[in-house]
Design an enzyme around this catalytic site. Sequence first.
Site, mmCIF file in Angstrom:
data_model
loop_
_atom_site.group_PDB
_atom_site.id
_atom_site.type_symbol
_atom_site.label_atom_id
_atom_site.label_comp_id
_atom_site.label_asym_id
_atom_site.label_seq_id
_atom_site.Cartn_x
_atom_site.Cartn_y
_atom_site.Cartn_z
ATOM 1 C CD GLU A 22 -2.830 0.846 2.547
ATOM 2 O OE1 GLU A 22 -3.817 1.585 2.636
ATOM 3 O OE2 GLU A 22 -2.526 0.015 3.434
ATOM 4 C CG HIS A 33 0.627 10.868 -3.584
ATOM 5 N ND1 HIS A 33 -0.311 11.839 -3.834
ATOM 6 C CD2 HIS A 33 -0.034 9.854 -2.980
ATOM 7 C CE1 HIS A 33 -1.486 11.426 -3.400
ATOM 8 N NE2 HIS A 33 -1.348 10.227 -2.874
ATOM 9 C CG ASP A 41 0.308 15.396 -5.766
ATOM 10 O OD1 ASP A 41 0.185 16.598 -6.086
ATOM 11 O OD2 ASP A 41 -0.554 14.771 -5.120
ATOM 12 C CB ILE A 52 7.195 11.367 11.921
ATOM 13 C CG1 ILE A 52 5.701 11.340 11.646
ATOM 14 C CG2 ILE A 52 7.576 10.174 12.800
ATOM 15 C CD1 ILE A 52 5.247 10.087 10.899
ATOM 16 N N GLY A 95 13.396 13.774 21.628
ATOM 17 C CA GLY A 95 13.947 14.378 22.832
ATOM 18 C C GLY A 95 15.353 14.918 22.670
ATOM 19 C CB ALA A 153 3.295 18.890 19.858
ATOM 20 C CE1 TYR A 195 5.022 21.544 15.107
ATOM 21 C CE2 TYR A 195 3.110 20.884 16.376
ATOM 22 C CZ TYR A 195 4.111 20.583 15.480
ATOM 23 O OH TYR A 195 4.201 19.320 14.947
ATOM 24 C CD GLU A 196 1.711 28.146 22.221
ATOM 25 O OE1 GLU A 196 0.479 28.258 22.260
ATOM 26 O OE2 GLU A 196 2.410 27.973 23.249
ATOM 27 C CD GLU A 197 9.962 26.952 23.171
ATOM 28 O OE1 GLU A 197 10.519 25.996 22.584
ATOM 29 O OE2 GLU A 197 10.181 27.231 24.364
#
EC number: 2.3.1.57
Length: 173
Positions: free
Chosen positions: A41, A49, A52, A88, A95, A130, A134-136
């Site tokens: 799969e 793709h 793509d 990912i 860490g 997370a 992302y804010e940082e």
Amino acid sequence: MNSQLTLRALERGDLRFIHNLNNNRNIMSYWFEEPYESFDELEELYNKHIHDNAERRFVVEDAQKNLIGLVELIEINYIHRSAEFQIIIAPEHQGKGFARTLINRALDYSFTILNLHKIYLHVAVENPKAVHLYEECGFVEEGHLVEEFFINGRYQDVKRMYILQSKYLNRSE
């Protein structure tokens, strides 16, 4: 050490690494996707793709060519100049501060090479580490989606976060 990380285009030879990530239930729950994809799969998806233009998939390598993770820009819209960001880091490399470096490299590519205007992502409300990361990196909450994804037997709320090209390019000025 983070400076020795390299983003490169996903190649057919990387599919075993991706297959291992895709078959890790914990990892896929953060991507709001069903785990346990067959290798056949995955190969079919790769073939479908590969050309793509609405997607860019990168694997991350360290200086010794060890695969560290996967970075994706999907749903690239060339009219509105936006894309969704996904990342990912393989469990054995989490860490170590790699995610921050890779987010910034992906944003740099998005804004200075693809000339995108907006990058957005979805993150579980129940994943505060997370959200904080992302804010940082400059992402701002744009919306709260109630019971958006069914993960681990229940619906979860997610935040949609974004960063604009202008904010990213002016961050150090």
